[in-house]
Motif scaffolding. Structure first.
Motif, PDB file in Angstrom:
ATOM      1  N   LEU B  26      39.328 -16.400  66.056  1.00  0.00           N
ATOM      2  CA  LEU B  26      39.476 -16.794  67.244  1.00  0.00           C
ATOM      3  C   LEU B  26      40.300 -15.403  67.711  1.00  0.00           C
ATOM      4  O   LEU B  26      40.308 -15.739  69.406  1.00  0.00           O
ATOM      5  CB  LEU B  26      41.377 -16.700  67.151  1.00  0.00           C
ATOM      6  N   THR B  27      40.456 -14.692  67.611  1.00  0.00           N
ATOM      7  CA  THR B  27      40.720 -12.991  68.763  1.00  0.00           C
ATOM      8  C   THR B  27      39.246 -12.533  69.568  1.00  0.00           C
ATOM      9  O   THR B  27      39.719 -12.624  70.570  1.00  0.00           O
ATOM     10  CB  THR B  27      41.222 -11.755  68.284  1.00  0.00           C
ATOM     11  N   ALA B  28      38.220 -12.750  68.737  1.00  0.00           N
ATOM     12  CA  ALA B  28      36.748 -12.744  69.602  1.00  0.00           C
ATOM     13  C   ALA B  28      36.553 -13.530  70.842  1.00  0.00           C
ATOM     14  O   ALA B  28      35.811 -13.537  71.825  1.00  0.00           O
ATOM     15  CB  ALA B  28      36.041 -12.012  68.924  1.00  0.00           C
ATOM     16  N   LEU B  29      37.401 -14.797  70.437  1.00  0.00           N
ATOM     17  CA  LEU B  29      36.808 -15.987  71.672  1.00  0.00           C
ATOM     18  C   LEU B  29      37.925 -16.188  72.136  1.00  0.00           C
ATOM     19  O   LEU B  29      38.219 -17.355  73.126  1.00  0.00           O
ATOM     20  CB  LEU B  29      37.068 -17.540  70.113  1.00  0.00           C
ATOM     21  N   GLU B  30      39.162 -15.432  72.149  1.00  0.00           N
ATOM     22  CA  GLU B  30      40.167 -16.027  72.800  1.00  0.00           C
ATOM     23  C   GLU B  30      39.531 -16.075  74.771  1.00  0.00           C
ATOM     24  O   GLU B  30      40.727 -16.642  75.089  1.00  0.00           O
ATOM     25  CB  GLU B  30      40.930 -14.153  73.288  1.00  0.00           C
ATOM     26  N   ASP B  31      38.581 -15.699  75.586  1.00  0.00           N
ATOM     27  CA  ASP B  31      38.332 -16.387  76.437  1.00  0.00           C
ATOM     28  C   ASP B  31      38.111 -17.713  76.577  1.00  0.00           C
ATOM     29  O   ASP B  31      38.608 -18.210  77.534  1.00  0.00           O
ATOM     30  CB  ASP B  31      36.972 -15.104  77.133  1.00  0.00           C
ATOM     31  N   GLY B  32      37.269 -17.662  75.666  1.00  0.00           N
ATOM     32  CA  GLY B  32      36.961 -19.528  74.972  1.00  0.00           C
ATOM     33  C   GLY B  32      38.108 -20.319  74.832  1.00  0.00           C
ATOM     34  O   GLY B  32      38.277 -21.356  75.196  1.00  0.00           O
ATOM     35  N   VAL B  33      39.213 -19.720  74.264  1.00  0.00           N
ATOM     36  CA  VAL B  33      40.549 -20.507  73.820  1.00  0.00           C
ATOM     37  C   VAL B  33      41.711 -20.827  74.853  1.00  0.00           C
ATOM     38  O   VAL B  33      42.128 -21.652  74.945  1.00  0.00           O
ATOM     39  CB  VAL B  33      41.196 -19.384  72.762  1.00  0.00           C
ATOM     40  N   VAL B  34      41.112 -19.678  75.571  1.00  0.00           N
ATOM     41  CA  VAL B  34      42.870 -19.938  77.059  1.00  0.00           C
ATOM     42  C   VAL B  34      42.314 -21.234  78.099  1.00  0.00           C
ATOM     43  O   VAL B  34      41.078 -21.188  78.000  1.00  0.00           O
ATOM     44  CB  VAL B  34      43.076 -18.688  77.771  1.00  0.00           C
ATOM     45  N   PHE B  35      42.976 -21.703  78.521  1.00  0.00           N
ATOM     46  CA  PHE B  35      42.682 -22.789  78.858  1.00  0.00           C
ATOM     47  C   PHE B  35      42.594 -22.845  80.289  1.00  0.00           C
ATOM     48  O   PHE B  35      41.600 -23.273  81.359  1.00  0.00           O
ATOM     49  CB  PHE B  35      44.191 -24.640  78.228  1.00  0.00           C
ATOM     50  N   PHE B  36      43.634 -21.420  81.212  1.00  0.00           N
ATOM     51  CA  PHE B  36      43.299 -21.078  82.327  1.00  0.00           C
ATOM     52  C   PHE B  36      43.814 -19.615  82.712  1.00  0.00           C
ATOM     53  O   PHE B  36      44.013 -18.793  81.387  1.00  0.00           O
ATOM     54  CB  PHE B  36      44.286 -21.786  83.679  1.00  0.00           C
ATOM     55  N   ILE B  37      43.380 -19.253  83.737  1.00  0.00           N
ATOM     56  CA  ILE B  37      44.095 -17.549  83.820  1.00  0.00           C
ATOM     57  C   ILE B  37      44.522 -17.618  85.408  1.00  0.00           C
ATOM     58  O   ILE B  37      45.180 -18.039  85.932  1.00  0.00           O
ATOM     59  CB  ILE B  37      42.532 -16.849  84.162  1.00  0.00           C
ATOM     60  N   SER B  38      45.764 -16.990  84.909  1.00  0.00           N
ATOM     61  CA  SER B  38      47.045 -16.713  85.767  1.00  0.00           C
ATOM     62  C   SER B  38      46.010 -15.623  87.109  1.00  0.00           C
ATOM     63  O   SER B  38      44.540 -15.483  87.662  1.00  0.00           O
ATOM     64  CB  SER B  38      47.658 -15.720  85.482  1.00  0.00           C
ATOM     65  N   PRO B  39      46.706 -15.958  88.213  1.00  0.00           N
ATOM     66  CA  PRO B  39      45.996 -15.612  89.769  1.00  0.00           C
ATOM     67  C   PRO B  39      46.197 -13.759  89.748  1.00  0.00           C
ATOM     68  O   PRO B  39      44.757 -13.347  89.914  1.00  0.00           O
ATOM     69  CB  PRO B  39      47.598 -15.898  91.298  1.00  0.00           C
TER      70      PRO B  39
END
Lengths: 75, 155, 251
Positions: B26-39
């Motif tokens: 899950l740590t390695a895949l963090e970018d895929g797990v977050v639903f959105f990014i901030s400005p």
């Protein structure tokens, strides 16, 4: 249930500030799942327990029928 | 007793290894797990034009401008960086200034985020309207910045 | 085969000793659990549907919370109890533990289905989407599949003990998903909002809305207790039927 009867059902219920079409189905789905599970569990418990009791009674009757003969052998 | 202890040890060790593997994955895949990014994340990573992503934050107060035919522009902010967003279509009921939103789309060449879907995000506070009014009157109301989740900042 | 046959009488004794005691306890507990469920359900539904206020943001749609949240709690609680029972079944070979896991799985699947369906009906008007693939929603969908897998594995083998063993291993392996569901909203950006009740700094729900929620939570717990006892009774009777048929066929 047809769309028309669903609409007329929703018309009778409080409209929930315009969210009735979401609120009532949510409660209906919950009720359907929970009642369905309860009924299925009740029916299978009743049926299995009745069948187990019948089988046990049959076996008791069968062993009662064989018992006196064995007792006679012993004496 | 011995076989029970052995079984317990095997199971506990296996579960420990499994948990460690899950944490690593899950740590390695963090970018895929977050639903959105901030400005702020968006400003830091300068995405390729046309690259699809989701941007989350609050609708900046006073930034909503409605154009013709359900067209709307507003800014999404994490209270550090604000990104202008354009969108045409139906908005969720909760959409308003100061509300958390997640917009999906791509950065345009003009520096605006062209969204093709807007989702409203609500916070974990539930109260009747009168209580909300009373809180606002007494000055105990914290607008916007309650949680990292509503502002969309990652750590 | 010979070894198994020699073990059979002892195993049968072991299997019967505990269920008899369990059945006595179950019959004592069941009516109380049923009464508790009915009272809390009645009060919770009345308060939740009619007597509680609308939310300042979400309006009346917030009433979906009173089924959605307790169902989601139960989905996690039932799975956790199944994982604990499976641990006991694998380590101590407790005869009731497998029975509990088998009886609980369909109920847990039902609660998870309710949480997913009502969440979808809540998400559409509030978020603007029936479904999104954020980590909370996805991990709960995985939980639903774990329940279905557990049910399938339990019934996949001719010999029930092998099915129970495979299902117990699945229940333990799948348990890693439970903390992921619980903390997904804190660890990652999600569309789903963070917890409102089970949080360290206390609930963020007004008492007028917290009460119906807690009442529904108690009602769902009572319902689970009633139905899991019923299903365990049904399973104990089914095993008796199998054993009696087996002994009749053998004798």
């Amino acid at each position: 249930m047809s769309d028309a009867s669903l609409d007329s059902l929703l018309a009778v219920l409080p409209d929930m500030g315009g969210y009735g079409a979401y609120v009532w189905p949510a409660f209906a789905i919950a009720a359907l799942v929970l009642i369905g599970l309860l009924v299925q569990s009740l029916v299978s418990a009743r049926r299995n327990e009745a069948e187990a009791a019948t089988l046990r009674a049959e076996r008791a009757a069968a062993s009662a029928a064989t018992e006196p003969r064995e007792a006679g052998h012993g004496a | 007793m011995a076989p029970k202890r052995r079984r317990m040890t095997i199971i506990l060790v296996a579960l420990g290894l499994l948990s460690a593997a899950t944490v690593l994955a899950l740590t390695a895949l963090e970018d895929g797990v977050v639903f959105f990014i901030s400005p702020t994340d968006l400003a830091a990573q300068t995405p390729k034009p046309g690259q699809r992503l989701r941007l989350g934050g609050l609708v900046e107060e006073g930034s909503i401008q409605r154009g013709d035919d359900a067209q709307i522009t507003f800014e999404v902010t994490d209270l550090e960086t604000a990104v202008p967003v354009t969108y045409t279509g139906i908005l969720p009921d909760l959409f308003r200034e100061g509300q958390g939103v997640v917009v999906e789309g791509a950065m345009g060449a003009d520096g605006r985020f062209a969204a093709d879907s807007v989702l409203a995000k609500h916070d974990e506070n539930y109260m009747p309207a009168e209580v909300a009014e009373a809180l606002k009157k007494s000055g105990r109301w914290q607008e916007g910045a309650e949680t990292p989740a509503t502002t969309g900042s990652t750590e | 085969m010979g070894l198994k046959d020699r073990n059979r009488p002892a195993a049968t004794m072991h299997r019967y000793a505990n269920p008899a005691r369990f059945l006595r306890l179950a019959r004592a507990v069941q009516p109380w659990a049923a009464v508790l469920t009915i009272i809390c359900l009645g009060a919770g539904l009345y308060l939740g549907l009619f007597a509680s206020p609308a939310d300042y943001q979400q309006g009346e749609s917030v009433r979906i919370m009173y089924v959605h949240v307790p169902a989601a709690w139960m989905a996690l609680f039932v799975y956790t109890s199944m994982a604990a029972a499976s641990f006991a079944a694998l380590v101590w070979k407790h005869p009731l533990a497998d029975l509990f896991a088998k009886a609980a799985a369909p109920i847990g699947a039902g609660f998870t289905l309710i949480a997913l369906a009502t969440g979808s009906l809540w998400g559409k008007p509030m978020w603007g989407a029936w479904w999104v693939w954020d980590s909370r929603l996805t991990s709960v969908l995985v939980l639903f599949f774990l329940y279905l897998g557990h049910i399938a594995l339990t019934n996949a083998f001719d010999e029930p003990t092998r099915g129970a063993r495979a299902a117990a291993i699945l229940a333990l392996v799948g348990f890693v998903n439970v903390p992921i569901i619980k903390f997904s909203v804190d660890w990652w950006n999600t569309l789903h909002q963070p917890s409102s009740v089970l949080r360290l700094d206390g609930p963020t729900i007004d008492p007028s809305m917290l009460w119906p929620l807690l009442l529904m939570g108690v009602a769902f717990t009572g319902y689970f207790l009633c139905v899991v006892i019923l299903r365990m009774r049904a399973e104990i009777a089914a095993r008796r039927i199998r054993a009696l048929r087996y002994s009749r066929a053998a004798g």
